[in-house]
Design a protein around this motif. Structure first.
Motif, short mmCIF file in Angstrom:
data_model
loop_
_atom_site.label_atom_id
_atom_site.label_comp_id
_atom_site.label_asym_id
_atom_site.label_seq_id
_atom_site.Cartn_x
_atom_site.Cartn_y
_atom_site.Cartn_z
N LEU A 24 0.82 -1.20 0.00
CA LEU A 24 0.00 0.00 0.00
C LEU A 24 0.86 1.26 0.00
N GLU A 25 1.98 1.24 0.72
CA GLU A 25 2.88 2.39 0.73
C GLU A 25 3.49 2.60 -0.65
N GLN A 26 3.90 1.54 -1.32
CA GLN A 26 4.45 1.65 -2.67
C GLN A 26 3.41 2.21 -3.63
N TYR A 27 2.17 1.74 -3.52
CA TYR A 27 1.10 2.24 -4.37
C TYR A 27 0.89 3.73 -4.14
N SER A 28 0.90 4.14 -2.89
CA SER A 28 0.71 5.55 -2.56
C SER A 28 1.84 6.40 -3.14
N LYS A 80 1.49 9.39 -6.06
CA LYS A 80 1.99 10.75 -5.87
C LYS A 80 2.97 11.12 -6.98
N GLU A 81 3.81 10.17 -7.35
CA GLU A 81 4.78 10.41 -8.41
C GLU A 81 4.06 10.66 -9.75
N GLY A 103 2.54 14.10 -9.82
CA GLY A 103 3.58 15.11 -10.06
C GLY A 103 3.97 15.17 -11.52
N LYS A 104 4.09 14.03 -12.17
CA LYS A 104 4.46 14.00 -13.59
C LYS A 104 3.36 14.60 -14.45
N VAL A 105 2.11 14.29 -14.12
CA VAL A 105 0.98 14.83 -14.88
C VAL A 105 0.95 16.35 -14.74
N LYS A 106 1.20 16.83 -13.54
CA LYS A 106 1.20 18.28 -13.30
C LYS A 106 2.31 18.95 -14.10
#
Length: 54
Positions: free
Chosen positions: A29-33, A37-38, A41-44
């Protein structure tokens, strides 16, 4: 010889099961989160670079 489980025993078993599931799946779940987020950030960054082009 067949005994039923008492309510406290059932609750204890349920709590252990839930805690064990959280413990096992926490890294996934931490890896998915982190991945989500990454990606955000890339989409932004892509949206900002497209806005600058236009």
């Amino acid at each position: 010889m067949l005994r039923r489980l008492t309510l406290p025993q059932l609750l204890f078993g349920a709590v252990l099961g839930i805690a064990g599931g959280i413990y096992i799946y926490q890294p996934i779940l931490e890896q998915y989160s982190r991945d989500q987020k990454e990606l955000k950030g890339k989409v932004k960054l892509l949206q900002e670079s497209e806005e600058k082009r236009n």
